[in-house]
Design a protein around this motif. Sequence first.
Motif, PDB file in Angstrom:
ATOM      1  N   ALA A  23       1.003  -1.345  -0.078  1.00 37.74           N
ATOM      2  CA  ALA A  23       0.025   0.049  -0.073  1.00 37.74           C
ATOM      3  C   ALA A  23       0.772   1.306  -0.034  1.00 37.74           C
ATOM      4  CB  ALA A  23      -1.026   0.057   1.126  1.00 37.74           C
ATOM      5  N   ILE A  24       1.844   1.312   0.754  1.00 37.70           N
ATOM      6  CA  ILE A  24       3.023   2.297   0.925  1.00 37.70           C
ATOM      7  C   ILE A  24       3.436   2.573  -0.704  1.00 37.70           C
ATOM      8  CG2 ILE A  24       5.014   2.980   1.581  1.00 37.70           C
ATOM      9  CD1 ILE A  24       4.158   1.796   4.322  1.00 37.70           C
ATOM     10  N   ASP A  25       3.589   1.581  -1.289  1.00 35.64           N
ATOM     11  CA  ASP A  25       4.636   1.693  -2.543  1.00 35.64           C
ATOM     12  C   ASP A  25       3.591   2.154  -3.583  1.00 35.64           C
ATOM     13  OD1 ASP A  25       6.840   0.890  -1.736  1.00 35.64           O
ATOM     14  OD2 ASP A  25       6.554  -1.324  -2.486  1.00 35.64           O
ATOM     15  N   GLN A  26       2.321   1.708  -3.566  1.00 41.23           N
ATOM     16  CA  GLN A  26       1.280   2.398  -4.248  1.00 41.23           C
ATOM     17  C   GLN A  26       0.835   3.564  -4.235  1.00 41.23           C
ATOM     18  OE1 GLN A  26      -2.647   0.001  -4.142  1.00 41.23           O
ATOM     19  NE2 GLN A  26      -2.959   0.289  -6.552  1.00 41.23           N
ATOM     20  N   GLY A  27       1.031   4.059  -2.996  1.00 39.70           N
ATOM     21  CA  GLY A  27       0.763   5.424  -2.346  1.00 39.70           C
ATOM     22  C   GLY A  27       1.968   6.570  -3.066  1.00 39.70           C
ATOM     23  N   ILE A  28       3.202   5.772  -2.897  1.00 39.61           N
ATOM     24  CA  ILE A  28       4.283   6.697  -3.518  1.00 39.61           C
ATOM     25  C   ILE A  28       4.081   6.838  -5.201  1.00 39.61           C
ATOM     26  CG2 ILE A  28       6.838   6.560  -3.836  1.00 39.61           C
ATOM     27  CD1 ILE A  28       6.978   5.489  -0.926  1.00 39.61           C
ATOM     28  N   ALA A  29       3.729   5.720  -5.749  1.00 46.16           N
ATOM     29  CA  ALA A  29       3.415   5.738  -7.083  1.00 46.16           C
ATOM     30  C   ALA A  29       2.323   6.561  -7.587  1.00 46.16           C
ATOM     31  CB  ALA A  29       3.195   4.452  -7.809  1.00 46.16           C
ATOM     32  N   TYR A  30       1.242   6.739  -6.836  1.00 41.71           N
ATOM     33  CA  TYR A  30       0.169   7.717  -7.317  1.00 41.71           C
ATOM     34  C   TYR A  30       0.561   9.075  -6.817  1.00 41.71           C
ATOM     35  CZ  TYR A  30      -3.567   4.182  -7.669  1.00 41.71           C
ATOM     36  OH  TYR A  30      -4.480   3.193  -8.340  1.00 41.71           O
ATOM     37  N   GLY A  31       1.285   9.394  -5.944  1.00 40.57           N
ATOM     38  CA  GLY A  31       2.011  10.551  -5.764  1.00 40.57           C
ATOM     39  C   GLY A  31       2.975  11.247  -6.693  1.00 40.57           C
ATOM     40  N   LEU A  32       3.475  10.315  -7.278  1.00 45.36           N
ATOM     41  CA  LEU A  32       4.637  10.493  -8.340  1.00 45.36           C
ATOM     42  C   LEU A  32       3.782  11.074  -9.534  1.00 45.36           C
ATOM     43  CD1 LEU A  32       7.499   7.924  -7.821  1.00 45.36           C
ATOM     44  CD2 LEU A  32       7.574  10.703  -7.455  1.00 45.36           C
ATOM     45  N   MET A  33       2.890  10.143  -9.811  1.00 44.89           N
ATOM     46  CA  MET A  33       1.938  10.413 -10.942  1.00 44.89           C
ATOM     47  C   MET A  33       1.273  11.689 -10.860  1.00 44.89           C
ATOM     48  SD  MET A  33       0.292   6.804 -12.387  1.00 44.89           S
ATOM     49  CE  MET A  33      -0.374   6.477 -10.653  1.00 44.89           C
ATOM     50  N   ILE A  34       0.604  12.236  -9.611  1.00 44.16           N
ATOM     51  CA  ILE A  34       0.104  13.400  -9.657  1.00 44.16           C
ATOM     52  C   ILE A  34       1.114  14.466  -9.685  1.00 44.16           C
ATOM     53  CG2 ILE A  34      -0.880  14.911  -7.883  1.00 44.16           C
ATOM     54  CD1 ILE A  34      -2.463  12.241  -6.830  1.00 44.16           C
ATOM     55  N   ALA A  35       2.189  14.405  -9.171  1.00 41.91           N
ATOM     56  CA  ALA A  35       3.165  15.305  -9.546  1.00 41.91           C
ATOM     57  C   ALA A  35       3.443  15.531 -10.564  1.00 41.91           C
ATOM     58  CB  ALA A  35       4.567  15.150  -8.467  1.00 41.91           C
ATOM     59  N   ALA A  36       3.900  14.459 -11.530  1.00 46.60           N
ATOM     60  CA  ALA A  36       3.959  14.458 -12.904  1.00 46.60           C
ATOM     61  C   ALA A  36       2.913  15.189 -13.880  1.00 46.60           C
ATOM     62  CB  ALA A  36       4.340  13.135 -13.434  1.00 46.60           C
ATOM     63  N   LEU A  37       1.661  14.834 -13.267  1.00 45.49           N
ATOM     64  CA  LEU A  37       0.579  15.432 -13.952  1.00 45.49           C
ATOM     65  C   LEU A  37       0.744  17.263 -13.701  1.00 45.49           C
ATOM     66  CD1 LEU A  37      -2.333  13.145 -13.487  1.00 45.49           C
ATOM     67  CD2 LEU A  37      -1.424  13.846 -15.772  1.00 45.49           C
ATOM     68  N   PHE A  38       0.976  17.411 -12.573  1.00 41.07           N
ATOM     69  CA  PHE A  38       1.010  18.865 -12.179  1.00 41.07           C
ATOM     70  C   PHE A  38       2.171  19.811 -12.801  1.00 41.07           C
ATOM     71  CE2 PHE A  38       2.210  22.141  -9.096  1.00 41.07           C
ATOM     72  CZ  PHE A  38       1.051  22.949  -9.148  1.00 41.07           C
ATOM     73  N   VAL A  39       3.375  18.924 -13.028  1.00 38.38           N
ATOM     74  CA  VAL A  39       4.325  19.585 -13.547  1.00 38.38           C
ATOM     75  C   VAL A  39       4.127  19.807 -15.073  1.00 38.38           C
ATOM     76  CG1 VAL A  39       6.926  19.313 -14.379  1.00 38.38           C
ATOM     77  CG2 VAL A  39       6.157  18.818 -12.014  1.00 38.38           C
TER      78      VAL A  39
END
Length: 44
Positions: A23-39
């Motif tokens: 779950a932690i790994d998946q949360g990190i992945a989602y966070g990185l995807m959101i950051a990439a979308l924002f950038v």
Amino acid sequence: MSSMKTYAHVQAKTTRWKLDSKAIDQGIAYGLMIAALFVTYLVH
């Protein structure tokens, strides 16, 4: 009998920890995807 209980308890803890780390790994992945979308939005 008590050694069997202890084994089951340790196994349950290990299984729970694996689920938590997944779950932690998946949360990190989602966070990185959101950051990439924002950038991408900011650069565009």
